[in-house]
Design a protein around this motif. Structure first.
Motif, PDB file in Angstrom:
ATOM      1  N   PRO A   1       0.823  -1.209   0.000  1.00  0.00           N
ATOM      2  CA  PRO A   1       0.000   0.000   0.000  1.00  0.00           C
ATOM      3  C   PRO A   1       0.856   1.257   0.000  1.00  0.00           C
ATOM      4  O   PRO A   1       2.005   1.228   0.417  1.00  0.00           O
ATOM      5  CB  PRO A   1      -0.794  -0.117   1.307  1.00  0.00           C
ATOM      6  CG  PRO A   1       0.023  -1.010   2.166  1.00  0.00           C
ATOM      7  CD  PRO A   1       0.746  -1.952   1.236  1.00  0.00           C
TER       8      PRO A   1
ATOM      9  N   CYS B   1      -5.916   0.968   5.839  1.00  0.00           N
ATOM     10  CA  CYS B   1      -6.640  -0.197   5.338  1.00  0.00           C
ATOM     11  C   CYS B   1      -7.385   0.120   4.042  1.00  0.00           C
ATOM     12  O   CYS B   1      -7.416  -0.709   3.131  1.00  0.00           O
ATOM     13  CB  CYS B   1      -7.593  -0.731   6.403  1.00  0.00           C
ATOM     14  SG  CYS B   1      -6.733  -1.536   7.781  1.00  0.00           S
TER      15      CYS B   1
ATOM     16  N   ARG C   1      -5.206  -0.095   1.027  1.00  0.00           N
ATOM     17  CA  ARG C   1      -4.836  -1.451   0.612  1.00  0.00           C
ATOM     18  C   ARG C   1      -5.897  -2.117  -0.255  1.00  0.00           C
ATOM     19  O   ARG C   1      -5.630  -3.158  -0.851  1.00  0.00           O
ATOM     20  CB  ARG C   1      -4.577  -2.331   1.845  1.00  0.00           C
ATOM     21  CG  ARG C   1      -3.361  -1.901   2.613  1.00  0.00           C
ATOM     22  CD  ARG C   1      -3.170  -2.764   3.818  1.00  0.00           C
ATOM     23  NE  ARG C   1      -2.000  -2.331   4.570  1.00  0.00           N
ATOM     24  CZ  ARG C   1      -1.666  -2.786   5.750  1.00  0.00           C
ATOM     25  NH1 ARG C   1      -2.403  -3.704   6.335  1.00  0.00           N
ATOM     26  NH2 ARG C   1      -0.589  -2.335   6.356  1.00  0.00           N
ATOM     27  N   LEU C   2      -7.088  -1.545  -0.323  1.00  0.00           N
ATOM     28  CA  LEU C   2      -8.172  -2.135  -1.099  1.00  0.00           C
ATOM     29  C   LEU C   2      -8.047  -1.763  -2.569  1.00  0.00           C
ATOM     30  O   LEU C   2      -7.377  -0.805  -2.932  1.00  0.00           O
ATOM     31  CB  LEU C   2      -9.521  -1.653  -0.561  1.00  0.00           C
ATOM     32  CG  LEU C   2      -9.835  -1.997   0.891  1.00  0.00           C
ATOM     33  CD1 LEU C   2     -11.151  -1.352   1.310  1.00  0.00           C
ATOM     34  CD2 LEU C   2      -9.868  -3.496   1.112  1.00  0.00           C
TER      35      LEU C   2
ATOM     36  N   GLN D   1     -12.188   1.446  -2.879  1.00  0.00           N
ATOM     37  CA  GLN D   1     -11.792   2.730  -2.294  1.00  0.00           C
ATOM     38  C   GLN D   1     -12.801   3.816  -2.670  1.00  0.00           C
ATOM     39  O   GLN D   1     -13.285   4.555  -1.815  1.00  0.00           O
ATOM     40  CB  GLN D   1     -10.409   3.147  -2.786  1.00  0.00           C
ATOM     41  CG  GLN D   1      -9.262   2.335  -2.253  1.00  0.00           C
ATOM     42  CD  GLN D   1      -7.935   2.795  -2.829  1.00  0.00           C
ATOM     43  OE1 GLN D   1      -7.772   3.943  -3.206  1.00  0.00           O
ATOM     44  NE2 GLN D   1      -6.977   1.886  -2.896  1.00  0.00           N
TER      45      GLN D   1
ATOM     46  N   ALA E   1     -14.659  -6.285   2.645  1.00  0.00           N
ATOM     47  CA  ALA E   1     -13.205  -6.291   2.415  1.00  0.00           C
ATOM     48  C   ALA E   1     -12.495  -5.377   3.417  1.00  0.00           C
ATOM     49  O   ALA E   1     -11.424  -5.731   3.927  1.00  0.00           O
ATOM     50  CB  ALA E   1     -12.904  -5.846   0.979  1.00  0.00           C
ATOM     51  N   LEU E   2     -13.087  -4.228   3.713  1.00  0.00           N
ATOM     52  CA  LEU E   2     -12.481  -3.316   4.687  1.00  0.00           C
ATOM     53  C   LEU E   2     -12.463  -3.949   6.076  1.00  0.00           C
ATOM     54  O   LEU E   2     -11.462  -3.859   6.787  1.00  0.00           O
ATOM     55  CB  LEU E   2     -13.219  -1.981   4.714  1.00  0.00           C
ATOM     56  CG  LEU E   2     -12.682  -0.942   5.704  1.00  0.00           C
ATOM     57  CD1 LEU E   2     -11.212  -0.614   5.425  1.00  0.00           C
ATOM     58  CD2 LEU E   2     -13.530   0.327   5.663  1.00  0.00           C
TER      59      LEU E   2
ATOM     60  N   GLU F   1     -12.329  -7.109   6.770  1.00  0.00           N
ATOM     61  CA  GLU F   1     -11.273  -8.129   6.756  1.00  0.00           C
ATOM     62  C   GLU F   1      -9.897  -7.480   6.868  1.00  0.00           C
ATOM     63  O   GLU F   1      -9.035  -7.960   7.596  1.00  0.00           O
ATOM     64  CB  GLU F   1     -11.364  -8.967   5.479  1.00  0.00           C
ATOM     65  CG  GLU F   1     -12.557  -9.878   5.439  1.00  0.00           C
ATOM     66  CD  GLU F   1     -12.742 -10.585   4.097  1.00  0.00           C
ATOM     67  OE1 GLU F   1     -11.851 -10.472   3.218  1.00  0.00           O
ATOM     68  OE2 GLU F   1     -13.781 -11.234   3.925  1.00  0.00           O
ATOM     69  N   GLU F   2      -9.709  -6.389   6.161  1.00  0.00           N
ATOM     70  CA  GLU F   2      -8.428  -5.674   6.213  1.00  0.00           C
ATOM     71  C   GLU F   2      -8.195  -5.085   7.604  1.00  0.00           C
ATOM     72  O   GLU F   2      -7.077  -5.123   8.117  1.00  0.00           O
ATOM     73  CB  GLU F   2      -8.405  -4.572   5.146  1.00  0.00           C
ATOM     74  CG  GLU F   2      -7.050  -4.021   4.852  1.00  0.00           C
ATOM     75  CD  GLU F   2      -6.059  -5.043   4.305  1.00  0.00           C
ATOM     76  OE1 GLU F   2      -4.911  -5.037   4.783  1.00  0.00           O
ATOM     77  OE2 GLU F   2      -6.419  -5.842   3.435  1.00  0.00           O
TER      78      GLU F   2
ATOM     79  N   ARG G   1      -7.105  -7.833   9.813  1.00  0.00           N
ATOM     80  CA  ARG G   1      -5.716  -8.154   9.499  1.00  0.00           C
ATOM     81  C   ARG G   1      -4.775  -7.132  10.141  1.00  0.00           C
ATOM     82  O   ARG G   1      -3.762  -7.496  10.728  1.00  0.00           O
ATOM     83  CB  ARG G   1      -5.516  -8.202   7.985  1.00  0.00           C
ATOM     84  CG  ARG G   1      -4.176  -8.777   7.557  1.00  0.00           C
ATOM     85  CD  ARG G   1      -4.043  -8.927   6.040  1.00  0.00           C
ATOM     86  NE  ARG G   1      -5.085  -9.784   5.497  1.00  0.00           N
ATOM     87  CZ  ARG G   1      -5.955  -9.394   4.549  1.00  0.00           C
ATOM     88  NH1 ARG G   1      -5.896  -8.182   4.050  1.00  0.00           N
ATOM     89  NH2 ARG G   1      -6.871 -10.220   4.090  1.00  0.00           N
ATOM     90  N   CYS G   2      -5.137  -5.847  10.033  1.00  0.00           N
ATOM     91  CA  CYS G   2      -4.321  -4.793  10.646  1.00  0.00           C
ATOM     92  C   CYS G   2      -4.279  -4.952  12.159  1.00  0.00           C
ATOM     93  O   CYS G   2      -3.224  -4.784  12.771  1.00  0.00           O
ATOM     94  CB  CYS G   2      -4.871  -3.408  10.300  1.00  0.00           C
ATOM     95  SG  CYS G   2      -4.645  -2.939   8.582  1.00  0.00           S
TER      96      CYS G   2
END
Length: 179
Positions: free
Chosen positions: A91, A113, A116-117, A122, A159-160, A162-163, A166-167
């Motif tokens: 990213p 985050c 990164r999408l 975005q 997706a956000l 999930e991100e 992850r973060c």
């Protein structure tokens, strides 16, 4: 009222919204330059504004196209400099220290985050979630159907999330390593 005056008024009224869109989409380092580019394009293309939508919607559509162009330029620069493939997918992290200090911790994580999408996610997250535009306004800006906006927004939120998980996991791992 001249075109210059109208665009000047729009800059006063919508400049911050356009600027924030560009910050989330591209990052703060180039946002001011791209903001100027958006309003220069608006001035040059004023005659093409058919008033089928609000000026804000039209300007955000221009901003999105400018952001897409900037992303393409960055990708071509990356490939031109032969950056290793694993680095090319990282990213963007070109945030100035001053900007980081202005953001609270949660906002920083969300910003990182979102960066990164994929681009469509975005765009729809920024327009619907952050700028709080309607489905109809977002559809006009993105040149999508309203159903595509709804579906993509739903998928982008997943997706956000999930991100963000992850973060959070990576942050927990790094804080354990520090101990």
């Amino acid at each position: 009222m001249s075109h210059n005056d109208i665009i000047s008024d729009w800059f006063e009224e919508y400049g911050n919204d356009i600027y924030h869109f560009l910050i989330y989409r591209i990052g703060p380092s180039d946002a001011e330059d791209l903001l100027q580019e958006v309003f220069i394009k608006a001035l040059k293309g004023y005659k093409s504004f058919k008033q089928n939508s609000s000026p804000k919607t039209w300007l955000l559509s221009i901003a999105r196209n400018v952001a897409i162009d900037e992303s393409r330029k960055r990708k071509s620069r990356k490939w031109g400099n032969t950056i290793p493939l694993e680095k090319a997918n990282e990213p963007k992290t070109d945030i100035s220290p001053e900007t980081i200090m202005d953001l609270n911790e949660e906002t920083k994580i969300i910003y990182q985050c979102i960066q990164r999408l994929k681009a469509n996610y975005q765009d729809v997250l920024i327009l619907r979630g952050i700028k709080e535009l309607s489905v109809r306004e977002s559809a006009k800006i993105l040149k999508w159907s309203e159903n595509k906006v709804k579906t993509t927004h739903y998928r982008a939120k997943i997706a956000l999330n999930e991100e963000l998980r992850r973060c959070s996991y990576e942050g927990a791992q790094s804080s354990r390593a520090v101990r």
